[in-house]
Each structure stands twice: as C-alpha cells, then as structure tokens.
Motif scaffolding. Structure first.
Motif, short mmCIF file in Angstrom:
data_model
loop_
_atom_site.label_atom_id
_atom_site.label_comp_id
_atom_site.label_asym_id
_atom_site.label_seq_id
_atom_site.Cartn_x
_atom_site.Cartn_y
_atom_site.Cartn_z
N LEU A 198 25.13 41.35 15.68
CA LEU A 198 24.75 39.94 15.67
C LEU A 198 23.23 39.85 15.67
O LEU A 198 22.57 40.25 16.64
CB LEU A 198 25.30 39.21 16.90
CG LEU A 198 26.81 39.30 17.13
CD1 LEU A 198 27.19 38.47 18.36
CD2 LEU A 198 27.58 38.83 15.91
N SER A 199 22.66 39.34 14.59
CA SER A 199 21.21 39.27 14.44
C SER A 199 20.81 37.86 14.02
O SER A 199 21.26 37.37 12.98
CB SER A 199 20.74 40.28 13.40
OG SER A 199 19.35 40.20 13.20
N VAL A 200 19.97 37.21 14.84
CA VAL A 200 19.60 35.81 14.59
C VAL A 200 18.18 35.55 15.04
O VAL A 200 17.73 36.08 16.07
CB VAL A 200 20.55 34.85 15.36
CG1 VAL A 200 20.06 33.41 15.23
CG2 VAL A 200 21.97 34.97 14.86
N ALA A 201 17.46 34.71 14.29
CA ALA A 201 16.23 34.07 14.74
C ALA A 201 16.41 32.59 14.41
O ALA A 201 16.63 32.25 13.24
CB ALA A 201 15.00 34.64 14.05
N SER A 202 16.38 31.72 15.41
CA SER A 202 16.75 30.32 15.16
C SER A 202 15.92 29.35 15.98
O SER A 202 15.28 29.73 16.96
CB SER A 202 18.24 30.11 15.46
OG SER A 202 18.48 30.26 16.85
N ILE A 203 16.00 28.10 15.57
CA ILE A 203 15.35 26.99 16.28
C ILE A 203 16.40 25.92 16.52
O ILE A 203 17.11 25.51 15.59
CB ILE A 203 14.18 26.42 15.45
CG1 ILE A 203 13.08 27.47 15.34
CG2 ILE A 203 13.64 25.13 16.08
CD1 ILE A 203 12.05 27.19 14.28
N SER A 204 16.52 25.47 17.77
CA SER A 204 17.46 24.43 18.14
C SER A 204 16.71 23.20 18.60
O SER A 204 15.69 23.31 19.30
CB SER A 204 18.38 24.92 19.27
OG SER A 204 19.13 26.06 18.88
N LEU A 205 17.21 22.04 18.21
CA LEU A 205 16.58 20.77 18.56
C LEU A 205 17.61 19.82 19.14
O LEU A 205 18.61 19.50 18.47
CB LEU A 205 15.96 20.12 17.31
CG LEU A 205 14.89 20.91 16.54
CD1 LEU A 205 14.65 20.25 15.19
CD2 LEU A 205 13.60 20.98 17.34
N LEU A 206 17.41 19.38 20.37
CA LEU A 206 18.19 18.27 20.88
C LEU A 206 17.74 17.00 20.14
O LEU A 206 16.67 17.00 19.51
CB LEU A 206 17.98 18.13 22.38
CG LEU A 206 18.50 19.30 23.24
CD1 LEU A 206 18.21 19.04 24.70
CD2 LEU A 206 19.97 19.54 23.02
N PRO A 207 18.51 15.93 20.16
CA PRO A 207 18.14 14.74 19.38
C PRO A 207 16.71 14.25 19.62
O PRO A 207 16.00 13.93 18.66
CB PRO A 207 19.18 13.70 19.83
CG PRO A 207 20.38 14.53 20.14
CD PRO A 207 19.84 15.78 20.78
N GLU A 208 16.28 14.19 20.88
CA GLU A 208 14.90 13.75 21.12
C GLU A 208 13.88 14.77 20.64
O GLU A 208 12.76 14.43 20.25
CB GLU A 208 14.67 13.41 22.59
CG GLU A 208 14.88 14.57 23.55
CD GLU A 208 16.30 14.62 24.09
OE1 GLU A 208 16.45 14.84 25.30
OE2 GLU A 208 17.25 14.44 23.30
N GLY A 209 14.26 16.05 20.65
CA GLY A 209 13.39 17.08 20.10
C GLY A 209 13.20 16.91 18.61
O GLY A 209 12.10 17.07 18.08
N ALA A 210 14.30 16.56 17.92
CA ALA A 210 14.20 16.31 16.49
C ALA A 210 13.34 15.08 16.21
O ALA A 210 12.52 15.07 15.28
CB ALA A 210 15.60 16.10 15.89
N THR A 211 13.48 14.06 17.03
CA THR A 211 12.69 12.84 16.86
C THR A 211 11.21 13.11 17.05
O THR A 211 10.36 12.69 16.25
CB THR A 211 13.16 11.76 17.84
OG1 THR A 211 14.53 11.44 17.56
CG2 THR A 211 12.31 10.49 17.71
N GLU A 212 10.87 13.82 18.13
CA GLU A 212 9.47 14.08 18.43
C GLU A 212 8.84 15.04 17.43
O GLU A 212 7.68 14.88 17.05
CB GLU A 212 9.34 14.60 19.86
CG GLU A 212 9.74 13.56 20.90
CD GLU A 212 9.64 14.07 22.31
OE1 GLU A 212 8.87 15.02 22.55
OE2 GLU A 212 10.32 13.51 23.19
N THR A 213 9.60 16.04 17.00
CA THR A 213 9.08 16.97 16.00
C THR A 213 8.85 16.26 14.68
O THR A 213 7.84 16.47 14.01
CB THR A 213 10.05 18.15 15.80
OG1 THR A 213 10.22 18.83 17.04
CG2 THR A 213 9.50 19.13 14.77
#
Length: 344
Positions: free
Chosen positions: A144-159
C-alpha cells in the motif's frame, strides 16, 4: 488556513502539542493506524513534523505519516506491507481527498470510482467521502503506497479562498481525478512530498505550501480542460507505458537503452516517446534518469554504501560520471547530499 483551535489555550495552538489538538483529523487516521499495528515514532520521525508510525515487525513493515493542518486538512504519506491479513477502518466525517496511489491500491477504489487498473507509478485519484464507516481488508504481501491530501469541508473552503477560486471549483477538480488522467506537475509534486526529509525548522511550512500548491495545480488543470474532454490514454497504450516503467525500475543497475524499453513495451521508439511525453512530461530515457537519481537519494540516506557502490547500483560504471550527473540534478555532490540529509 485559519486556526480552528480553542481560544486562550497556548498548547492547543501548537500543531503537535497534546493529544486532542487535531481531534477531527486524528479521528480519521488514528483508528486505522491502530488497526495496522502502528508503533508511534517520537516527534514526527524523520520528517520533522506531524506524527509518524512504523508497523510492528510482527505484523509487517513500513511507515505511516501525516500532518494535520489546522484541524481542517491533512497531508499523508504511507508505504506499507503486511505479513498477514489486516482489517482497518474508522468512522469518518465528510471530506475530500486526492493523491498519488500505488497500483496495488486501485482495487480499493473500484467500487467508488469505477477504476479497474492504474499506472505503474502514481495513479492520480480524487474523491468525496461521505460520513460513515470506512473499512478495508488487506491481504498479506500487498503493498500500500500513497501520498495524499485530505480536506474537510471548511478546509476546502479556506484553501479555495487562498488560491483565488471557490470551493465548488476545487472539489469538482478533485473529483475529476479518476485515474485516467496524467498531470505531470502534480505527479512530481507528490513524488517530492514522498522524498522530502527536512529540518524541524522548515518542515511544517514546506508541507503546508505543498498542500496549497497541489490544490492550485489540480484547479489549474481543471480550468484548462473544463471546456473540452481531455484525451485519455487507451488501455493498450497504458499497458505499454506500465511495462516500460516496470522494466526500468527492475533494471536501474543495468545498462538500459531505448530499444530495451521499446521491446518490453511492444511499441516503436516514436510511439513510446509520445506516451512518455503525454503521461510523464519527459522522454523515456529522461524518466529512467530521474528514477536513477531518486534511487540514489534513497541509497545515500538509507544505507552506508560507498559512493562508488551507490553509483553502480543505479547504473553508472564510473563514480565520476555519477557524481557529475547527481550534481547537475541536485546542485551538490552525492557526499554533500548524504551529510546534509543525515544531519537534518
């Protein structure tokens, strides 16, 4: 992104302070890591920030790292291999995620995205997860190999606000990453995140910037292709590319010629060049050189092999030629790179 910490509590303002600082992000990752038999490493391990675990050797090997960003987003990297079947999961909130996934990860996304096969390196996937139980069962010997970015809804809004767009555009761009598209700049960014080993002074700032840059790149790609359907690589061409890449990775220590790659891929030099240009943004031999330099960096920081031995293991018959190529690529000698990265 703005801080989501409680007021008048200095400890909670520090990203890696006491447990509970990033409760919602931790709730996504910690139960899964516990199920994976993770053993936490102090102070973020070799990445200098965030939290890092190694897998209990009785159950497998590998490392899992993540950095919570203001309890509204996270950047994660893991590379794991289990010796027995492992089931892991957690009850998670609504969030958006995108990243670069190893080929053995693809089956886990088939029910969600419909993808049935990926690329030899860095399949780009994005999805919106609805709140509920997330659980997977992984058989032994499956990497299992991953590099990822996760955004909660407010994280998506602010980003989205930070990069000059709106959250709908950002999340729509993320959802378009269905594994069939190649975005060389975004793939390279996730490769850089995987390879990064920085001092504690700058590490968190680096990863925060990379998370923002990744969102910028995916929105830029989406904007440029929103009005027309970008051509997708045929399955037969993807297979040819995967075969060439896999062969090159397995023979980095051997002489590799373009004809070798063409023979393995069952295609012509011009066709293979076109595939690499479209999918990787480089030539076939340029891709091989990049992988050799990546492997060299791993050997310089992860082994005590001599410079000459490292050179031989990445396909150079002369140490001098290797040192020249390495300095041209990284701006420093292999010896200097080893000293700096081992002291970081």
């Amino acid at each position: 992104m703005g801080s989501k910490t409680a007021p008048n509590n200095q400890d909670e303002k520090r990203p890696n302070a006491a447990a509970g600082t990033n409760r919602r992000i931790d709730a996504i990752f910690l139960p899964q890591i516990a199920d994976m038999h993770g053993v936490e490493v102090e102070e973020g391990g070799e990445r200098g920030c965030g939290r890092m675990w190694t897998i209990d050797p009785a159950y497998g090997r590998g490392a899992y790292w993540y950095l919570a960003i203001d309890d509204a987003a996270a950047i994660a990297v893991f590379d794991l291999l289990f010796a027995e079947t492992v089931s892991f999961g957690a009850v998670v909130p609504n969030f958006f995620c995108f990243g670069s996934y190893g080929r053995s990860m693809i089956p886990y996304f088939t029910p969600l995205l419909g993808i049935e096969d990926g690329w030899e390196t860095g399949t780009l996937l994005g999805y919106a997860w609805r709140s509920g139980m997330c659980r997977e069962v992984v058989p032994p010997g499956e990497r299992l190999s991953v590099a990822s970015i996760s955004l909660l809804p407010e994280g998506a809004t602010e980003t989205a606000r930070a990069i000059g767009t709106d959250p709908i555009t950002l999340t729509t761009a993320i959802a378009r990453l269905d594994g069939t598209h190649r975005i060389p700049a975004l793939s390279r960014l996730f490769d850089e995140i995987r390879a990064a080993r920085l001092s504690q002074v700058v590490s968190e700032a680096y990863y925060r910037c990379k998370a923002t840059e990744a969102c910028t790149l995916v929105v830029d790609w989406h904007a440029k292709n929103a009005q027309s359907v970008a051509p997708r690589m045929r399955a037969v061409d993807r297979t040819s590319l995967n075969l060439a890449c896999a062969f090159a990775r397995e023979h980095l220590g051997d002489p590799i010629e373009l004809d070798d790659l063409c023979q393995v891929a069952c295609t012509s030099p011009s066709k293979l060049a076109s595939l690499f240009r479209d999918a990787e943004g480089t030539t076939p031999m340029g891709w091989v050189r990049d992988r050799r330099m990546e492997r060299a960096c791993e050997l310089l920081t992860g082994t005590d092999d001599s410079i000459a031995a490292v050179a031989a293991r990445v396909g150079f018959s002369r140490q001098g030629s290797f040192s020249e190529a390495f300095k041209e690529r990284f701006g420093m000698t292999p010896h200097r790179y080893r000293v700096l990265n081992r002291s970081a």
